[in-house]
Design a protein around this motif. Structure first.
Motif, PDB file in Angstrom:
ATOM      1  N   UNK A  96       0.850  -1.188   0.000  1.00 46.02           N
ATOM      2  CA  UNK A  96       0.000   0.000   0.000  1.00 46.02           C
ATOM      3  C   UNK A  96       0.889   1.243   0.000  1.00 46.02           C
ATOM      4  N   UNK A  97       0.661   2.112  -0.965  1.00 42.17           N
ATOM      5  CA  UNK A  97       1.359   3.404  -1.032  1.00 42.17           C
ATOM      6  C   UNK A  97       0.525   4.447  -0.304  1.00 42.17           C
ATOM      7  N   UNK A  98       1.110   5.081   0.692  1.00 39.66           N
ATOM      8  CA  UNK A  98       0.408   6.127   1.432  1.00 39.66           C
ATOM      9  C   UNK A  98       0.751   7.479   0.808  1.00 39.66           C
ATOM     10  N   UNK A  99      -0.239   8.203   0.286  1.00 41.65           N
ATOM     11  CA  UNK A  99       0.046   9.490  -0.366  1.00 41.65           C
ATOM     12  C   UNK A  99       0.750  10.469   0.580  1.00 41.65           C
ATOM     13  N   UNK A 100       1.708  11.174   0.048  1.00 38.71           N
ATOM     14  CA  UNK A 100       2.438  12.154   0.839  1.00 38.71           C
ATOM     15  C   UNK A 100       1.509  13.249   1.346  1.00 38.71           C
ATOM     16  N   UNK A 101       0.443  13.510   0.592  1.00 37.55           N
ATOM     17  CA  UNK A 101      -0.518  14.565   0.962  1.00 37.55           C
ATOM     18  C   UNK A 101      -1.301  14.216   2.232  1.00 37.55           C
ATOM     19  N   UNK A 102      -1.207  12.987   2.700  1.00 35.80           N
ATOM     20  CA  UNK A 102      -1.938  12.576   3.897  1.00 35.80           C
ATOM     21  C   UNK A 102      -1.177  12.883   5.191  1.00 35.80           C
ATOM     22  N   UNK A 103      -0.083  13.574   5.092  1.00 37.59           N
ATOM     23  CA  UNK A 103       0.701  13.956   6.269  1.00 37.59           C
ATOM     24  C   UNK A 103      -0.149  14.782   7.230  1.00 37.59           C
ATOM     25  N   UNK A 104      -0.095  14.443   8.518  1.00 34.47           N
ATOM     26  CA  UNK A 104      -0.817  15.185   9.541  1.00 34.47           C
ATOM     27  C   UNK A 104      -2.277  14.821   9.672  1.00 34.47           C
ATOM     28  N   UNK A 105      -2.717  13.822   8.947  1.00 34.32           N
ATOM     29  CA  UNK A 105      -4.125  13.426   8.999  1.00 34.32           C
ATOM     30  C   UNK A 105      -4.257  12.035   9.600  1.00 34.32           C
ATOM     31  N   UNK A 106      -5.458  11.724  10.044  1.00 37.37           N
ATOM     32  CA  UNK A 106      -5.764  10.398  10.564  1.00 37.37           C
ATOM     33  C   UNK A 106      -6.001   9.468   9.382  1.00 37.37           C
ATOM     34  N   UNK A 107      -5.261   8.363   9.318  1.00 35.72           N
ATOM     35  CA  UNK A 107      -5.330   7.451   8.174  1.00 35.72           C
ATOM     36  C   UNK A 107      -6.112   6.208   8.582  1.00 35.72           C
ATOM     37  N   UNK A 108      -7.228   5.989   7.906  1.00 32.86           N
ATOM     38  CA  UNK A 108      -8.158   4.930   8.288  1.00 32.86           C
ATOM     39  C   UNK A 108      -8.176   3.836   7.226  1.00 32.86           C
ATOM     40  N   UNK A 109      -8.207   2.601   7.696  1.00 34.38           N
ATOM     41  CA  UNK A 109      -8.349   1.428   6.843  1.00 34.38           C
ATOM     42  C   UNK A 109      -9.722   0.820   7.102  1.00 34.38           C
ATOM     43  N   UNK A 110     -10.538   0.681   6.058  1.00 25.32           N
ATOM     44  CA  UNK A 110     -11.919   0.220   6.196  1.00 25.32           C
ATOM     45  C   UNK A 110     -12.126  -1.122   5.504  1.00 25.32           C
ATOM     46  N   UNK A 111     -12.861  -1.994   6.170  1.00 23.53           N
ATOM     47  CA  UNK A 111     -13.247  -3.285   5.610  1.00 23.53           C
ATOM     48  C   UNK A 111     -14.777  -3.368   5.592  1.00 23.53           C
ATOM     49  N   UNK A 112     -15.345  -3.612   4.406  1.00 19.84           N
ATOM     50  CA  UNK A 112     -16.794  -3.777   4.325  1.00 19.84           C
ATOM     51  C   UNK A 112     -17.258  -5.064   4.969  1.00 19.84           C
ATOM     52  N   UNK A 113     -16.453  -6.135   4.847  1.00 17.73           N
ATOM     53  CA  UNK A 113     -16.813  -7.406   5.459  1.00 17.73           C
ATOM     54  C   UNK A 113     -15.696  -8.414   5.279  1.00 17.73           C
ATOM     55  N   UNK A 114     -15.334  -9.101   6.368  1.00 14.87           N
ATOM     56  CA  UNK A 114     -14.326 -10.157   6.346  1.00 14.87           C
ATOM     57  C   UNK A 114     -14.849 -11.307   7.190  1.00 14.87           C
ATOM     58  N   UNK A 115     -15.049 -12.464   6.558  1.00 14.08           N
ATOM     59  CA  UNK A 115     -15.597 -13.607   7.294  1.00 14.08           C
ATOM     60  C   UNK A 115     -14.464 -14.544   7.717  1.00 14.08           C
ATOM     61  N   UNK A 116     -14.229 -14.805   9.042  1.00  7.93           N
ATOM     62  CA  UNK A 116     -15.076 -14.424  10.162  1.00  7.93           C
ATOM     63  C   UNK A 116     -14.250 -13.571  11.141  1.00  7.93           C
ATOM     64  N   UNK A 117     -13.150 -14.127  11.647  1.00  5.52           N
ATOM     65  CA  UNK A 117     -12.266 -13.393  12.559  1.00  5.52           C
ATOM     66  C   UNK A 117     -11.051 -12.927  11.773  1.00  5.52           C
ATOM     67  N   UNK A 118     -10.662 -11.687  11.980  1.00  4.45           N
ATOM     68  CA  UNK A 118      -9.542 -11.149  11.211  1.00  4.45           C
ATOM     69  C   UNK A 118      -8.543 -10.429  12.109  1.00  4.45           C
ATOM     70  N   UNK A 119      -7.276 -10.573  11.754  1.00  3.85           N
ATOM     71  CA  UNK A 119      -6.187  -9.840  12.397  1.00  3.85           C
ATOM     72  C   UNK A 119      -5.460  -9.062  11.306  1.00  3.85           C
ATOM     73  N   UNK A 120      -5.123  -7.809  11.584  1.00  2.00           N
ATOM     74  CA  UNK A 120      -4.514  -6.946  10.587  1.00  2.00           C
ATOM     75  C   UNK A 120      -3.115  -6.563  11.053  1.00  2.00           C
ATOM     76  N   UNK A 121      -2.148  -6.694  10.131  1.00  2.00           N
ATOM     77  CA  UNK A 121      -0.754  -6.362  10.402  1.00  2.00           C
ATOM     78  C   UNK A 121      -0.247  -5.387   9.351  1.00  2.00           C
ATOM     79  N   UNK A 122       0.619  -4.453   9.767  1.00  9.47           N
ATOM     80  CA  UNK A 122       1.307  -3.557   8.856  1.00  9.47           C
ATOM     81  C   UNK A 122       2.799  -3.704   9.099  1.00  9.47           C
ATOM     82  N   UNK A 123       3.529  -4.125   8.075  1.00 12.51           N
ATOM     83  CA  UNK A 123       4.973  -4.374   8.186  1.00 12.51           C
ATOM     84  C   UNK A 123       5.281  -5.290   9.364  1.00 12.51           C
ATOM     85  N   UNK A 124       4.417  -6.282   9.559  1.00 10.57           N
ATOM     86  CA  UNK A 124       4.630  -7.261  10.617  1.00 10.57           C
ATOM     87  C   UNK A 124       4.136  -6.844  11.986  1.00 10.57           C
ATOM     88  N   UNK A 125       3.665  -5.610  12.134  1.00 13.68           N
ATOM     89  CA  UNK A 125       3.180  -5.128  13.428  1.00 13.68           C
ATOM     90  C   UNK A 125       1.669  -5.342  13.537  1.00 13.68           C
TER      91      UNK A 125
END
Length: 612
Positions: A96-125
């Motif tokens: 995922x490329x994060x636009x440089x213009x998003x500096x200083x803003x709250x960056x949200x990741x949205x999922x419409x639906x994931x069946x059933x239990x989900x864990x989300x990692x970014x760069x292993x975190x």
């Protein structure tokens, strides 16, 4: 006439098929921001049969071996995978490329639906975990990503359909589809997207339309407070109808007075444009969200339902929302719209959205086209006699109600379907908690707690019968004027699931609802007449010829309408064939089986006196 209508419907289907697999539309049309990033498309994936991916640090992956088209589940054809066995552990990855213009803003990741239990990692975190396969959710990635940089996003999915500990809906708990249970949907099955917002942006808004006092009440939520104001503007075709400005604060609703309000109804589905703007201390706009609202009221008085204070008779069709190429996920936005047009063409004024939580864009089209719906949970699969059922089911159901409660097309909530094999202690407790929580989350709609099942606490009583003969249906449903009491098997003293012959005796008592005519009664499943089945398909009853189908369906509907005003409406099974269940009015690929005008002459008619 049939050929003309067929051409109209088929043209819509061609429009839908031309963009199959391209889900590029904004997924949340009632809360839309102009700046967003669609993450649908090709991801890498890995099916992890034993769940050892955790030990093998799959969370650090920069790419798995397989490729999958999101948002289509790996079981589906459109995903490019078509894996049909059970999937208990599944990993996704994409950069995922994060636009440089998003500096200083709250960056949200949205999922419409994931069946059933989900864990989300970014760069292993590890970022967060979500339980529930049908509710939408958002994560704050601000501290995990850097604008102007590229990051690896990994989603780990877990599902366990076989052990009765998660809602499954109509997903088959056997290897093959069988009877009225179909191909499974695992993992990401709705749109994934990102957006950047001001740290003090509006987070959500509950909208209540009060037609009796000609006003719209907005109850906002914010990401953070301090030194900002909220401006809400109601417009019609670009002309301002009402506007209010107030301090952005907790428990500080804004009330917009609407003179000579235009009401929303199936005959006139009028929608006002609604805009939310956050203003800073200097009056500059730091956040803007576009929405809409339909002013309408749904309520019950005695044994009747009312829409906008006028009597309402429901002529609904059962819609399970399955598609041949993609199961739970519509192949295109046009396919969602098309299903509504098919139902309306056949004469129905609404649908029971059965054992599946439909995506927000379906509700958008229902709002636009004037289509009444019952919002239902995919409740089958979880054992509701277990004390733990409340903690599994209720949080997800609350997320669903809160997400969809602003849609005028949704006129009632149905959290459960055909829960009949119930105990006398835990299920009544669960049923009452479920009803109370739903009414607390949404005071504006009636709740049918358990469609066609054991009723303990509910605003509406309903029943399901599939008698194929109109005389036998009348006798059983009318029940000497008391109406069919519903299937209820709690009299069986044994434990309801297989524990061998060493079962305990249930000596508990409870008081189930006995219908007394003081609330609405819906006959919300009947029919299921099969015709022209293919590959060993089945229905609840068959018809040898097309004419026999018209006669049988017509006589069943006439018997039901004969019981008006004691019955407030019906729901016919079903809109389309679904895999081996081939009792739809349309084929699984949405081709019509019947003369549309003949169907309309059956399902587009109401009993005399429904407007009184």
């Amino acid at each position: 006439m049939k050929k003309v209508l067929y051409c109209v419907v088929f043209t819509v289907m061609l429009c839908a098929s031309s963009v199959w697999g391209q889900r590029n539309e904004y997924p949340r049309p009632q809360f839309e921001r102009a700046e967003w990033m669609n993450l649908n498309g090709t991801w890498t994936y890995e099916i992890d049969p034993t769940g050892s991916g955790v030990e093998r640090n799959y969370k650090d992956s920069k790419g798995f071996g397989g490729k999958i088209l999101v948002p289509f589940s790996p079981e589906s054809k459109l995903s490019g995978v078509e894996y049909k066995d059970f999937i208990e552990h599944l990993w996704y990855q994409r950069m995922v490329d994060i636009p440089k213009e998003w500096e200083g803003r709250k960056i949200l990741l949205n999922f419409g639906g994931v069946y059933y239990e989900s864990e989300i990692y970014v760069d292993g975190k590890f970022v967060d975990r979500h339980f529930g396969g049908s509710s939408s959710f958002a994560l704050d990635l601000t501290e995990f990503v850097r604008p102007g940089h590229k990051h690896s996003l990994v989603v780990y999915v877990k599902s366990d359909l076989k052990n009765r500990i998660q809602p499954a809906g109509k997903q088959s708990t056997r290897y093959y589809s069988h009877v009225c249970n179909y191909t499974r949907t695992t993992g990401i099955w709705q749109t994934v997207w990102m957006e950047a917002v001001h740290p003090k942006a509006i987070k959500a808004a509950r909208v209540i339309t009060d037609i009796d006092n000609s006003q719209v009440i907005v109850q906002p939520e914010y990401y953070a407070l301090g030194g900002t104001r909220l401006r809400v503007t109601l417009e019609e075709s670009g002309k301002m109808i009402a506007q209010e400005v107030g301090t952005a604060a907790e428990n500080a609703p804004l009330v917009l007075k609407v003179k000579k309000a235009k009401l929303w109804s199936p005959d006139s589905p009028f929608l006002y444009d609604l805009r939310y703007e956050i203003l800073d201390k200097e009056g500059r706009i730091i956040d803007r969200v576009q929405s809409y609202v339909g002013m309408r009221k749904i309520h019950a008085e005695g044994n009747r339902l009312y829409l906008n204070n006028r009597p309402l008779y429901l002529r609904m069709v059962l819609d399970q929302g399955y598609y041949p190429e993609s199961q739970w996920t519509a192949p295109s936005d046009s396919a969602l719209k098309n299903d509504i047009l098919l139902a309306k063409a056949a004469g129905f004024n609404g649908a029971r959205l059965h054992q599946k939580v439909f995506e927000e864009r379906f509700h958008y089209w229902a709002d636009k086209l004037g289509y009444l719906t019952c919002g239902e949970m995919n409740s089958w699969g979880l054992d509701y006699n277990l004390p733990i059922a409340t903690s599994i089911f209720l949080p997800e159901w609350m997320e669903i109600v809160k997400r969809d409660r602003n849609h005028p097309s949704i006129i009632m909530w149905i959290p459960l379907n055909e829960q009949n094999n119930v105990d006398k202690v835990y299920f009544p407790r669960f049923s009452a908690q479920l009803y109370d929580a739903t009414k607390l989350a949404d005071t504006t709609r009636p709740v049918l707690t358990n469609s066609g099942g054991a009723h303990y606490k509910t605003d509406i009583v309903s029943s399901h019968l599939y008698n194929q003969d109109s005389l036998s249906l009348y006798k059983e449903l009318w029940n000497d004027g008391k109406l069919f009491p519903g299937h209820r098997f709690n009299e069986d003293p044994r434990v309801l699931y297989n524990t061998g012959s060493n079962f305990r005796y249930d000596t508990h008592e409870t008081r189930w609802i006995v219908y007394d005519g003081k609330c609405p009664y819906l006959f919300d499943e009947f029919g299921g007449i099969s015709f022209d089945t293919e590959q060993a398909g089945w229905g609840y009853g068959g018809s040898a010829t097309e004419e026999e189908f018209y006669n049988k369906a017509g006589s069943l509907v006439k018997v039901i309408m004969k019981m008006f005003p004691f019955i407030s409406g019906y729901c016919y099974t079903q809109l389309t064939d679904v895999e081996q269940e081939q009792n739809g009015l349309y084929y699984y690929d949405r081709r019509p089986k019947f003369d549309i005008q003949r169907l309309r002459s059956i399902f587009g008619v109401e009993p005399s006196g429904t407007d009184k």
